[in-house]
Design a protein around this motif. Structure first.
Motif, PDB file in Angstrom:
ATOM      1  N   TRP A  51      -0.868   6.417   4.425  1.00 31.98           N
ATOM      2  CA  TRP A  51      -1.888   5.831   3.788  1.00 31.98           C
ATOM      3  C   TRP A  51      -3.012   7.102   4.148  1.00 31.98           C
ATOM      4  N   LEU A  52      -3.327   7.931   2.866  1.00 28.58           N
ATOM      5  CA  LEU A  52      -3.944   9.702   2.912  1.00 28.58           C
ATOM      6  C   LEU A  52      -5.678   8.931   3.119  1.00 28.58           C
ATOM      7  N   PRO A  53      -6.734   9.808   3.857  1.00 37.42           N
ATOM      8  CA  PRO A  53      -7.565   9.471   3.544  1.00 37.42           C
ATOM      9  C   PRO A  53      -8.322   9.646   1.560  1.00 37.42           C
ATOM     10  N   VAL A  54      -7.838  11.020   0.903  1.00 36.26           N
ATOM     11  CA  VAL A  54      -7.527  10.767  -0.545  1.00 36.26           C
ATOM     12  C   VAL A  54      -8.472   8.675  -1.094  1.00 36.26           C
ATOM     13  N   TYR A  55      -6.926   7.624  -0.189  1.00 41.36           N
ATOM     14  CA  TYR A  55      -6.682   6.440  -0.458  1.00 41.36           C
ATOM     15  C   TYR A  55      -8.836   5.422   0.198  1.00 41.36           C
ATOM     16  N   ASP A  56      -8.569   6.251   1.139  1.00 44.44           N
ATOM     17  CA  ASP A  56     -10.097   5.788   1.270  1.00 44.44           C
ATOM     18  C   ASP A  56     -10.950   6.004   0.370  1.00 44.44           C
ATOM     19  N   ARG A  57     -10.996   7.317   0.281  1.00 45.56           N
ATOM     20  CA  ARG A  57     -12.274   7.792  -0.931  1.00 45.56           C
ATOM     21  C   ARG A  57     -12.269   6.786  -2.055  1.00 45.56           C
ATOM     22  N   LEU A  58     -10.887   6.484  -2.470  1.00 46.14           N
ATOM     23  CA  LEU A  58     -10.767   6.219  -3.881  1.00 46.14           C
ATOM     24  C   LEU A  58     -11.373   4.781  -3.754  1.00 46.14           C
ATOM     25  N   LEU A  59     -10.963   3.815  -2.524  1.00 45.63           N
ATOM     26  CA  LEU A  59     -11.800   2.644  -2.427  1.00 45.63           C
ATOM     27  C   LEU A  59     -12.851   2.635  -2.374  1.00 45.63           C
ATOM     28  N   GLN A  60     -13.567   3.734  -2.007  1.00 45.80           N
ATOM     29  CA  GLN A  60     -14.807   3.821  -1.736  1.00 45.80           C
ATOM     30  C   GLN A  60     -15.769   4.068  -2.501  1.00 45.80           C
ATOM     31  N   ARG A  61     -15.300   4.689  -3.794  1.00 52.47           N
ATOM     32  CA  ARG A  61     -15.780   4.812  -4.733  1.00 52.47           C
ATOM     33  C   ARG A  61     -16.022   3.924  -5.744  1.00 52.47           C
TER      34      ARG A  61
END
Length: 255
Positions: A51-61
């Motif tokens: 689970w990469l940090p970009v996944y979290d940013r995608l969900l946050q968006r």
């Protein structure tokens, strides 16, 4: 942009191009955002958690889009089938096995992942699982080969070409598109929007239109609906793949 349809992001797979999808979502604010299955790759995450940090940013968006008024809808696929046990409207996001989307010009479209009509997937799930891991290894080899050659543009082009040939065979064996067409007819709809086969496409099949969103591994494509009811199949960089025109002004969808 009125509606945006994306599928087959495969978060958890090391070849998921989540950053490219994030870039697209940061440039648009659709009224309706449909996630058309395989957003999360449960097969890969079950084997090895990634689970990469970009996944979290995608969900946050996506949550920002919701706060700004977008409607979020998710129809699970075969790689995130575990979500089919949680079909409900959670306020933040609606999870259903299928949706009926009414376009701005009045046409109605069934929205579902499409694995339900993949006979190979339904009859031989173990074979599909093994093929998924074999293809993952091929993607890695393709990426490494292109990196050694200094080729950065579309690093998965070779794999994408192979997968299109394999999926074409699967579609033939499964009679995939024909079954989806019949689903749309039974549902009283003029078209069907799906993913699953990683082959972005807009195609007329008699009185039913077939629209496949593509994927975010090899192709980085999305389906967009505009305020006049027209649809465009685009790449992450904005390149147009295909277009479906709106109904002529004053014309009603067939009864």
């Amino acid at each position: 942009m009125r509606s945006l349809f994306v599928s087959d992001v495969h978060l958890g797979c090391k070849h998921s191009q989540a950053a490219a999808l994030l870039d697209l979502l940061e440039r648009f604010e659709p009224a309706n955002l449909y996630v058309v299955g395989d957003f999360i790759d449960g097969w890969k995450l079950k084997r090895r958690w990634r689970w990469l940090p970009v996944y979290d940013r995608l969900l946050q968006r996506m949550m920002t889009l919701k706060r700004n008024g977008s409607r979020l809808m998710y129809t699970p696929g075969n790689h995130d089938e575990f979500l089919r046990g949680f079909l409900a409207n959670f306020g933040v996001i609606e999870i259903r096995d299928r949706f009926i989307h009414e376009a701005a010009d009045g046409r109605r479209f069934v929205v579902l992942h499409g694995d339900q009509y993949d006979r190979v997937e339904q009859s031989y799930p173990l074979l599909s699982l093994v093929a998924s891991y074999a293809y993952d290894a091929l993607l890695t080899a393709n990426w490494m080969g292109n990196r050694l050659r200094g080729k950065k543009h579309n690093p998965y082009a070779f794999c994408g070409a192979i997968k299109q040939r394999v999926k074409k065979l699967v579609r033939h064996v499964s009679d995939f598109e024909h079954q989806l067409r019949e689903d749309a007819r039974r549902s009283g709809c003029e078209g069907i929007i799906c993913g699953h086969v990683h082959s972005p496409r807009i195609m007329a099949m008699d009185e039913v239109t077939y629209l496949n969103t593509g994927d975010w591994v090899e192709n980085c494509t999305a389906l967009v609906e505009f305020a006049d009811g027209s649809f465009e199949l685009i790449r992450q960089n904005g390149d147009l793949i295909d277009r479906l025109d709106p109904l002529p002004q004053g014309e009603c969808p067939p009864a």
